[in-house]
Design a protein around this motif. Structure first.
Motif: not given
Ligand code: DAU
Length: 359
Positions: A270, A287-288, A305, A307, A323
């Motif tokens: 990741s 994953s991000y 993803e 954020e 995302r």
């Protein structure tokens, strides 16, 4: 000097997260706001702290009992219904006695410590000191607002005024001597049915007691709404000293310097870009995780993803092809992908939940 923290009330503006949980226990950068409040009072050397609790008392007591490292003596004071901040002071009189005290709302997050301010008040002969913050005029009506006199003292306070007399908001940190008890025992209920601390402080001023302001220059967030939780999370993530626990596993992954990884976490195949925090025993796989994300403990994130989000404990976020961003995911929640036909959104949402579907 003693401390009084207000953790009663009902967090209706944070529904659905607070249907089943005290709003003061929602974590910001993986630490409950209430714990951050206790730490900032303790850091001023104040260790005798009363906590006003309401319906969510059992959960608050359980959470704090797990943190003996705080090193404070906590006294729980039960408030049968949220009848106002001045009511909370009134029922805390036996605990506070004749001591000077600092009162802190349990859902506020403030930049930097207030240790110096508390110590300064402890050794002064002022009757009260209030922490204020200059806010945009359009926001001022959401708070208690004060008007200053020419000599720098406070002349007038109004709770959530339609037309604010200034842009100076009360941030929810108040210091008092024992004269406040005369005030809270003299006032009546306000138009909205609460015993307002602003009315009690106005009573002090009208009787000639000395009430001084302190204008806070750093950031301040009242974490009443989901967007405010995310903003508080952004600010705190930028301030915490990042660290990677030696008991975390980072395998075939890129974890940048502004990331905190807690004990037992596993990051596999990741990328994690900070500022971000990955909680105890959480697994991040393929994953991000982008900046300004806090993932609490025992979470599984796989093939996704994420954020600028807060993910609470025991949740699963897996196999998303868009995302996940600007999101607040509650406890034991699942965000999953379903490959079966028909291709449709399938939801099992709690009351007051919101879902945004991309175009
Ligand atoms: O956030 C700052 C604002 O906090 C001030 O500008 C206002 O003057 C002050 O009245 C207060 O307004 P809020 O509408 O934000 O207060 P809230 O009802 O959210 O309560 C604040 C905290 O106090 C919260 O942790 C719950 C707790 N509380 C509240 C009441 C009314 C109690 O423990 N007992 C209560 O009776």
């Amino acid at each position: 000097m003693k401390g009084l923290i207000l953790s009663g009330g009902k967090g209706t503006r944070l529904y659905p997260l607070t249907y089943t949980r005290a709003k003061q226990l929602i974590p910001v950068a993986n630490k409950p706001v209430l714990v951050r409040v206790i730490e900032s009072i303790r850091d001023a050397g104040v260790t005798d702290i009363g906590i006003i609790v309401g319906d969510t008392a059992p959960e608050i007591k359980e959470a704090l009992a797990k943190r003996p490292e705080l090193g404070v003596n906590l006294t729980y004071i039960h408030q049968p219904s949220p009848d106002g901040l001045a009511h909370a002071v009134r029922i805390a009189q036996d605990f506070l006695g004749d001591d000077r005290f600092v009162m802190f709302l349990g859902d506020n997050v403030l930049q930097g410590g207030i240790s110096d301010l508390i110590r300064q008040f402890a050794s002064s002969d002022w009757n009260s000191q209030l922490v204020l913050k200059a806010v945009g005029m359009e926001r001022a009506s959401s708070y208690g607002v004060v008007e200053l006199a020419d000599d720098g003292r406070i002349r007038r306070l109004v709770e959530k005024p339609k037309i604010p007399p200034s842009n100076l908001a009360l941030v929810g940190i108040y210091m008092f001597d024992a004269h406040i008890f005369e005030a809270v025992n003299s006032i009546g209920r306000s138009a909205r049915g609460e015993y307002e601390i602003t009315d009690a402080i106005q009573w002090l001023i009208d009787k000639g007691y000395h009430v001084f302001p302190h204008i806070h220059e750093g950031w301040w967030i009242d974490t009443g709404e989901p967007e405010e939780m995310l903003t508080a999370n952004d600010f705190v993530l930028m301030e915490i000293e990042p660290s990677i626990s030696p008991e975390a596993d980072i395998i075939n992954s890129q974890v940048d310097a502004r990331v905190t990884v807690e004990r037992g976490a596993r990051i596999i195949d990741s990328v994690v870009r900070g500022p971000a925090i990955i909680g105890e025993n959480t697994v991040i796989e393929q994953s991000y995780i982008g900046p300004f994300t806090s993932v609490y403990y025992d979470v599984v994130v796989r093939n996704c993803e994420i954020e600028h989000s807060i993910i609470l404990e025991n949740s699963r976020v897996m196999d998303l092809d868009v995302r996940l961003q600007d999101s607040l995911i509650g406890r034991s929640a699942s965000v999953l992908r379903d490959h079966r036909k028909p291709r449709a959104l399938k939801m099992n949402l709690g009351d007051h939940s919101t879902v945004w579907i991309p175009d």
